[in-house]
Every structure is written in C-alpha cells, then in structure tokens.
Design a protein around this motif. Sequence first.
Motif, short mmCIF file in Angstrom:
data_model
loop_
_atom_site.label_atom_id
_atom_site.label_comp_id
_atom_site.label_asym_id
_atom_site.label_seq_id
_atom_site.Cartn_x
_atom_site.Cartn_y
_atom_site.Cartn_z
N LYS A 1 0.81 -1.21 0.00
CA LYS A 1 0.00 0.00 0.00
C LYS A 1 0.85 1.27 0.00
CE LYS A 1 -4.29 -1.73 1.99
NZ LYS A 1 -5.21 -1.28 0.91
N ARG A 2 1.98 1.22 0.67
CA ARG A 2 2.85 2.39 0.68
C ARG A 2 3.32 2.74 -0.73
NH1 ARG A 2 6.01 5.30 4.26
NH2 ARG A 2 8.05 5.96 3.49
N ARG A 3 3.63 1.72 -1.53
CA ARG A 3 4.04 1.96 -2.92
C ARG A 3 2.87 2.44 -3.76
NH1 ARG A 3 7.65 3.73 -6.56
NH2 ARG A 3 7.68 2.47 -8.47
N ILE A 4 1.67 1.91 -3.51
CA ILE A 4 0.48 2.38 -4.22
C ILE A 4 0.27 3.87 -3.97
CG2 ILE A 4 -2.04 2.23 -4.38
CD1 ILE A 4 -1.79 -0.76 -3.74
N MET A 5 0.38 4.26 -2.69
CA MET A 5 0.20 5.67 -2.35
C MET A 5 1.29 6.53 -2.99
SD MET A 5 -1.51 8.05 -0.76
CE MET A 5 -2.52 7.42 0.60
N GLU A 6 2.52 6.04 -2.99
CA GLU A 6 3.62 6.79 -3.59
C GLU A 6 3.38 7.03 -5.07
OE1 GLU A 6 8.29 6.66 -2.96
OE2 GLU A 6 7.62 4.93 -4.15
N ILE A 7 2.96 5.98 -5.78
CA ILE A 7 2.68 6.12 -7.21
C ILE A 7 1.51 7.09 -7.43
CG2 ILE A 7 1.82 4.92 -9.26
CD1 ILE A 7 3.46 2.50 -8.40
N TYR A 8 0.45 6.92 -6.64
CA TYR A 8 -0.72 7.79 -6.80
C TYR A 8 -0.35 9.26 -6.62
CZ TYR A 8 -5.24 9.98 -6.04
OH TYR A 8 -6.32 10.81 -6.13
N LEU A 9 0.42 9.54 -5.59
CA LEU A 9 0.79 10.93 -5.30
C LEU A 9 1.71 11.52 -6.37
CD1 LEU A 9 1.41 10.70 -1.46
CD2 LEU A 9 -0.42 11.96 -2.60
N ASN A 10 2.29 10.66 -7.20
CA ASN A 10 3.19 11.14 -8.25
C ASN A 10 2.59 11.12 -9.65
OD1 ASN A 10 6.14 11.83 -7.38
ND2 ASN A 10 5.55 10.11 -6.08
N ILE A 11 1.35 10.60 -9.78
CA ILE A 11 0.71 10.58 -11.09
C ILE A 11 -0.64 11.28 -11.10
CG2 ILE A 11 1.89 8.47 -11.83
CD1 ILE A 11 -0.72 6.97 -11.34
N ALA A 12 -1.17 11.62 -9.91
CA ALA A 12 -2.47 12.30 -9.85
C ALA A 12 -2.39 13.65 -10.55
CB ALA A 12 -2.90 12.47 -8.40
N GLU A 13 -3.48 14.00 -11.22
CA GLU A 13 -3.54 15.28 -11.93
C GLU A 13 -3.97 16.37 -10.96
OE1 GLU A 13 -5.43 16.98 -16.10
OE2 GLU A 13 -6.59 15.56 -14.91
N TRP A 14 -3.24 17.50 -10.96
CA TRP A 14 -3.53 18.61 -10.05
C TRP A 14 -3.71 19.92 -10.80
CZ3 TRP A 14 -0.90 15.32 -6.21
CH2 TRP A 14 -1.58 15.28 -4.98
N PRO B 1 -10.64 15.72 -6.72
CA PRO B 1 -11.82 15.25 -7.47
C PRO B 1 -12.11 16.07 -8.72
CG PRO B 1 -12.28 15.34 -5.12
CD PRO B 1 -10.97 16.04 -5.32
N SER B 2 -11.65 17.31 -8.76
CA SER B 2 -11.91 18.17 -9.93
C SER B 2 -10.74 19.11 -10.16
CB SER B 2 -13.20 18.96 -9.70
OG SER B 2 -13.57 19.67 -10.85
N PRO B 3 -9.59 18.58 -10.58
CA PRO B 3 -8.37 19.38 -10.67
C PRO B 3 -8.39 20.45 -11.74
CG PRO B 3 -8.02 17.23 -11.65
CD PRO B 3 -9.37 17.18 -11.00
N LEU B 4 -9.29 20.36 -12.71
CA LEU B 4 -9.32 21.35 -13.79
C LEU B 4 -10.25 22.52 -13.48
CD1 LEU B 4 -9.34 19.00 -16.93
CD2 LEU B 4 -7.40 19.98 -15.69
N THR B 5 -11.04 22.39 -12.44
CA THR B 5 -11.98 23.47 -12.10
C THR B 5 -11.72 24.07 -10.72
OG1 THR B 5 -13.59 21.89 -11.21
CG2 THR B 5 -13.79 22.47 -13.55
N ARG B 6 -10.97 23.38 -9.87
CA ARG B 6 -10.67 23.89 -8.54
C ARG B 6 -9.24 24.44 -8.50
NH1 ARG B 6 -13.33 19.18 -4.59
NH2 ARG B 6 -15.48 19.43 -5.36
N THR B 7 -9.07 25.58 -7.84
CA THR B 7 -7.77 26.23 -7.77
C THR B 7 -7.36 26.37 -6.31
OG1 THR B 7 -8.33 27.48 -9.76
CG2 THR B 7 -6.39 28.20 -8.51
N PRO B 8 -6.53 25.48 -5.80
CA PRO B 8 -6.17 25.53 -4.38
C PRO B 8 -5.42 26.78 -3.98
CG PRO B 8 -4.78 23.95 -5.56
CD PRO B 8 -5.87 24.36 -6.50
#
Length: 252
Positions: free
Chosen positions: A168-181, A216-223
């Motif tokens: 799971k640690r590797r899954i989280m690492e990959i997710y955090l590095n490929i998620a669209e922001w 959940p909506s990286p193209l419409t939300r601006t953090p």
Amino acid sequence: MDKPTTEPVVEIEPEMRRKRWKGGRQRSRLSVWLRRVVIFVVALGLLPALLTFAYLPPAVHPLSTLMMKDIITLQGYDRRWTPIDEIGDRLVHSVMMSEDGQFCSHDGVDLAEFKVLLEETLAGETTRGGSTITMQTVKNLYLWHGRSYLRKAIELPYSIYLDIVMPKRRIMEIYLNIAEWGPGIYGAEAAAQYHFGKSSSELTSRQAALLAVTLPSPLTRTPGKPGPGLERLARTIERRAGHAGGYNQCLQ
C-alpha cells in the motif's frame, strides 16, 4: 441379357464450385481474424498485470495514461517524481483522509462503499465517485478517464489484484506522483510548486488540505485561490488529517 445401366454423372457447375470455395475461404479468414482479436484482447488484459510487477521497484517512475496522452499530443507536462518520504506527512495524510479514509483497511475496493453506490445506481439516484485510492491508481495507470460503467467493471478486479501484488505504501507513492492537479500538472511536488511556490514537504496543513480537496476536480478547482466552498472542505480535511494516526498504519 440386359446391359447394365449406369447413372449419368452429374457434375457440379463451375460457378457453384467457385462460390463454395469462396465461402470457405471467407469463413477461414473470419476465423483467423477472430483468433487475432481474442489474442489481442487477452494480451491487452494481461498487460496491466505484467506492468504492475514492473512498477514494484522504487526506482521505476510510472507514467499515467493522461501523461502519455500529453506526450503524444506534444502538449507536455510538469511532473517531478518525489519519494513518499520526501512529500511530507501533511499532504500524504490529507490526501488519504480526503480521497480514501479506509485506504489501509480495505483490499483495494471498499466493499461497504461499493454496495451503497450499487444500490444508489440501481435506484436511479445520482452516485458519488466512490473510488478508492487503489482504484484511482489503476485508472490513472492503465485505463481511460470519464464516468463509465465499463471502466468501473474493469477497474474492480485490477484494483484487487494491485492491492495483492503491491504494498500500500508503494500504491500511495505512485498515486501521489501521477495524480492530476491542474492542466499539465501531475504529482504532489509539481502541484505544490505550481499552486503555492514551495516544496510539498513545506506545505502548511491548510495548503496540504487545499491540494487534497482539489483532486476530485483538478481542472476546475484552484487551491492557490480557493473560494468559500473549497475553504470549507479544506477545513474539514485539515481537521481529519490531524487525527490520521489511527488510519495510516500501512504507510509507516
């Protein structure tokens, strides 16, 4: 004595023979193409299973299907691979509590949540996303985006398989590095630099929460410039992330 009679030999017309030969050849060609299609589908289905093993070593930095699309269309993207230890607990915990609070306890698919979503779908109600981080990792690595029951059906067995094969640690690492922001922005480090001008490990708890609720909506939300609604969501996730100690044992 009467002479024996012989039945006249009826020959098949040449045109009929040609039709039969042509029909047999067409059936043979169809059979060959069907076999090729089956082989292609099976190979396509096995590809994620094989790639999962290839993605196990920490030195391997997978690309998402969206990143591949950006490469093919010559749009380019910003992704700065960062090991999970260097991302910072604030963002890791915020993403987990925002996207999948039961990440450490389920087997790739949150069955209780999935049951609720299935009941809502059968009742004709508007459903929530309901995807676990494992399911989103599968989607980003191997599948296409957009709401689709077909994709969801493919996602489920792959997610269970990924959870079995990969820590799971590797899954989280990959997710955090490929998620669209954001447009062309992938991974936690690129997102932190783009939206806040600092490293992911330097984010405040509020900034980490704002990035998490953007997913959940990286193209419409601006953090970096949140509205009241996004701020409200971020406050909730910031509070939950501060108490993530009982949920994050698989990430230690």
